[in-house]
Design an enzyme around this catalytic site. Sequence first.
Site, mmCIF file in Angstrom:
data_model
loop_
_atom_site.group_PDB
_atom_site.id
_atom_site.type_symbol
_atom_site.label_atom_id
_atom_site.label_comp_id
_atom_site.label_asym_id
_atom_site.label_seq_id
_atom_site.Cartn_x
_atom_site.Cartn_y
_atom_site.Cartn_z
ATOM 1 N N GLU A 195 36.294 4.782 27.131
ATOM 2 C CA GLU A 195 35.496 5.964 26.790
ATOM 3 C C GLU A 195 35.838 7.065 27.802
ATOM 4 O O GLU A 195 35.675 6.877 29.007
ATOM 5 C CB GLU A 195 34.005 5.630 26.890
ATOM 6 C CG GLU A 195 33.138 6.825 26.519
ATOM 7 C CD GLU A 195 31.655 6.586 26.772
ATOM 8 O OE1 GLU A 195 31.302 6.117 27.866
ATOM 9 O OE2 GLU A 195 30.859 6.873 25.869
ATOM 10 N N LYS A 224 12.959 8.263 34.673
ATOM 11 C CA LYS A 224 13.900 8.751 35.689
ATOM 12 C C LYS A 224 15.109 9.382 35.007
ATOM 13 O O LYS A 224 15.924 8.693 34.409
ATOM 14 C CB LYS A 224 14.393 7.628 36.604
ATOM 15 C CG LYS A 224 15.146 8.223 37.798
ATOM 16 C CD LYS A 224 16.144 7.291 38.435
ATOM 17 C CE LYS A 224 17.512 7.315 37.841
ATOM 18 N NZ LYS A 224 18.264 8.562 37.980
ATOM 19 N N GLU A 239 21.328 1.729 25.696
ATOM 20 C CA GLU A 239 22.120 2.630 24.839
ATOM 21 C C GLU A 239 23.329 3.041 25.669
ATOM 22 O O GLU A 239 23.194 3.830 26.601
ATOM 23 C CB GLU A 239 21.298 3.869 24.468
ATOM 24 C CG GLU A 239 20.150 3.574 23.534
ATOM 25 C CD GLU A 239 18.951 4.494 23.761
ATOM 26 O OE1 GLU A 239 19.116 5.546 24.400
ATOM 27 O OE2 GLU A 239 17.864 4.133 23.311
ATOM 28 N N CYS A 267 27.868 10.238 23.351
ATOM 29 C CA CYS A 267 28.154 8.799 23.252
ATOM 30 C C CYS A 267 28.801 8.464 21.910
ATOM 31 O O CYS A 267 29.665 7.611 21.822
ATOM 32 C CB CYS A 267 26.882 8.002 23.451
ATOM 33 S SG CYS A 267 25.557 8.535 22.354
HETATM 34 P P1 NAD Z 1 25.400 6.502 34.306
HETATM 35 O O1 NAD Z 1 25.385 5.075 33.922
HETATM 36 O O2 NAD Z 1 26.257 6.923 35.431
HETATM 37 O O3 NAD Z 1 23.910 6.988 34.699
HETATM 38 C C1 NAD Z 1 22.832 6.885 33.807
HETATM 39 C C2 NAD Z 1 21.540 6.743 34.585
HETATM 40 O O4 NAD Z 1 21.543 5.520 35.307
HETATM 41 C C3 NAD Z 1 21.298 7.842 35.608
HETATM 42 O O5 NAD Z 1 19.939 8.196 35.563
HETATM 43 C C4 NAD Z 1 21.649 7.157 36.919
HETATM 44 O O6 NAD Z 1 20.997 7.692 38.049
HETATM 45 C C5 NAD Z 1 21.154 5.759 36.643
HETATM 46 N N1 NAD Z 1 21.737 4.705 37.478
HETATM 47 C C6 NAD Z 1 22.943 4.693 38.101
HETATM 48 N N2 NAD Z 1 23.118 3.504 38.743
HETATM 49 C C7 NAD Z 1 22.015 2.751 38.503
HETATM 50 C C8 NAD Z 1 21.612 1.429 38.856
HETATM 51 N N3 NAD Z 1 22.370 0.624 39.596
HETATM 52 N N4 NAD Z 1 20.413 0.982 38.404
HETATM 53 C C9 NAD Z 1 19.627 1.753 37.636
HETATM 54 N N5 NAD Z 1 19.947 3.022 37.272
HETATM 55 C C10 NAD Z 1 21.130 3.516 37.692
HETATM 56 O O7 NAD Z 1 25.751 7.302 32.981
HETATM 57 P P2 NAD Z 1 25.940 8.885 32.795
HETATM 58 O O8 NAD Z 1 27.228 9.314 33.393
HETATM 59 O O9 NAD Z 1 24.709 9.580 33.210
HETATM 60 O O10 NAD Z 1 26.026 9.003 31.212
HETATM 61 C C11 NAD Z 1 27.205 8.844 30.499
HETATM 62 C C12 NAD Z 1 27.210 7.530 29.757
HETATM 63 O O11 NAD Z 1 26.043 7.391 28.957
HETATM 64 C C13 NAD Z 1 28.366 7.415 28.780
HETATM 65 O O12 NAD Z 1 28.922 6.130 28.857
HETATM 66 C C14 NAD Z 1 27.704 7.624 27.425
HETATM 67 O O13 NAD Z 1 28.398 7.081 26.335
HETATM 68 C C15 NAD Z 1 26.389 6.974 27.641
HETATM 69 N N6 NAD Z 1 25.404 7.467 26.653
HETATM 70 C C16 NAD Z 1 24.980 6.630 25.651
HETATM 71 C C17 NAD Z 1 24.091 7.095 24.683
HETATM 72 C C18 NAD Z 1 23.617 6.210 23.555
HETATM 73 O O14 NAD Z 1 22.629 6.549 22.899
HETATM 74 N N7 NAD Z 1 24.271 5.087 23.285
HETATM 75 C C19 NAD Z 1 23.649 8.408 24.747
HETATM 76 C C20 NAD Z 1 24.113 9.223 25.768
HETATM 77 C C21 NAD Z 1 24.974 8.740 26.729
#
Ligand code: NAD
Length: 488
Positions: free
Chosen positions: A393, A185, A260, A294
């Site tokens: 962040e 997803k 992650e 990230c």
């Molecule tokens: P987010 O947590 O808002 O969303 C990520 C995913 O989770 C999306 O697909 C979203 O639809 C889904 N989601 C949202 N609520 C959910 C729930 N309750 N249950 C299951 N899935 C759910 O994050 P974002 O804004 O898409 O991404 C940014 C974040 O990701 C930043 O904090 C960044 O640091 C982190 N990130 C980490 C890495 C890593 O490798 N450590 C890499 C890239 C991004």
Amino acid sequence: MTTTILLDSSSPPKLGCFIDNEYCQGHGQGWTLYNPKDAGQIQELVGASKDDVDAAVTAANRAFKTGEWATSSGAQRAKRLNRLADLIDENAQALAYFESLASGRPYSMVLQGDIPRVADVFRYYAGWADKIRGDSYAPDDGFYKIVEQKPLGVCAAVTAWNGSLHFLAWKTAPALALGNTVVVKPSEKSPLGTLAFGSLIQSAGFPPGVFNIVVGDGNVGHALANHMDIHMISFTGSLATGKKIQVAATESNLKRVTLELGGKSPAIVFEDADLENAILWSVRGITANSGQICAATSRLFLHKNIADVFISRLEVAFQAIAAALGADPQEPTTTYGPLVDKLQYEKVLGYISEGRKRADMVIGDSQKSGKGYYVAPTIFKNVAHNSKIYREEIFGPVLCVETFESEEDVVKMANDTEYGLAGAIYTRDISRAIRIWRQLDAGTVCINCAAMIGPQVPTGGFKSSGLGRALGEYAMRHYAEPRTVWIK
Ligand code: NAD
């Protein structure tokens, strides 16, 4: 060698589910995708309903337990993974375009940076598929003991928008190499590149049900995290969502979880550093992907003897980026794009406005007028250590600069964060670099460079930056269960 072109940039995927090797209409929530360069509408998409998620999981479960995939050899799985890697390369332009459209990530960056790396990750794990080892122990106690690695079953992958295809590869390639099946997803903010993968999966010869895709918002992610027939969920995204996923996984069937999550990574520049190199990487470390990375090195610690010179050099580099603000991310020459959407834009502007009160702004006053969500790279110094810009962040191009005099002080400041994803050290003294590396609470530290990733070495976080590791041999441990037999 023939090239198989399956994707057409002018025709992004229109259907929100790919189940059993067929694209199909979702029956869940619909929404509109916008291009953050001008807030213009791209297209509408209908996400998966709970029934669609069940259908994807049922297909994946069937493919895991019966038929061609269930009895496949490692060599047969490797062949499909290698073919998929070739198809990624051959369809690079359309994939990069779809990735760029709704995320605002520069097309050039995705084409030259993401796509070849994504293909390499599939090739890397194809190499492992026929090398899955177990253990055996001598019968010195009268019993032979054999341990083998058993795939888990259906593995879910829930990803963030800022590198969707990277995360897709990091999660699905090791899972498939071991013989699992997957349901992916992508983020609702930028699902088109991931959806386009369906065509590549069909053509690479994966049996139906092995690789499924469902799009939608957090409710669809929750349906996966909560599902009783999914045995592992790998997540990339924010800390807040990661915690929810872990709770849902625990409260359902105690499925395995890898997370992650975010970061607030330090970069430390000693006075003996090659300053040209340190400036180059420090600029990249916070402006690549407009800071939406990230592992962005968003806290910069400068030795006090070089701080003024370093800051003025950074200012010049940031001015040059700001001068080209507003460039079209889909143009091949653009290297700095907008933020992903209005929400992220307003969030980052909120942090900048707090920064004006809790720190001194060095540069960053310019925002592009017009409809796009562009933010100029911004530097703050003399930042209050209890301010939000120093602690949280931001996920935007905002750099906090601090000075230091001793190694001890800088290590303490660098580790003074709830996160522990990455870090960078700039010095010519390799003994010092190694000494500092071993004291930093960070999954990955780069010496004289920043934010590196590659298929052979694990990436992941300490503290609140996550659980488990992606990439390398290490990641495969998350997708298999050891099982033991005793023989008398
Ligand atoms: P987010 O947590 O808002 O969303 C990520 C995913 O989770 C999306 O697909 C979203 O639809 C889904 N989601 C949202 N609520 C959910 C729930 N309750 N249950 C299951 N899935 C759910 O994050 P974002 O804004 O898409 O991404 C940014 C974040 O990701 C930043 O904090 C960044 O640091 C982190 N990130 C980490 C890495 C890593 O490798 N450590 C890499 C890239 C991004």
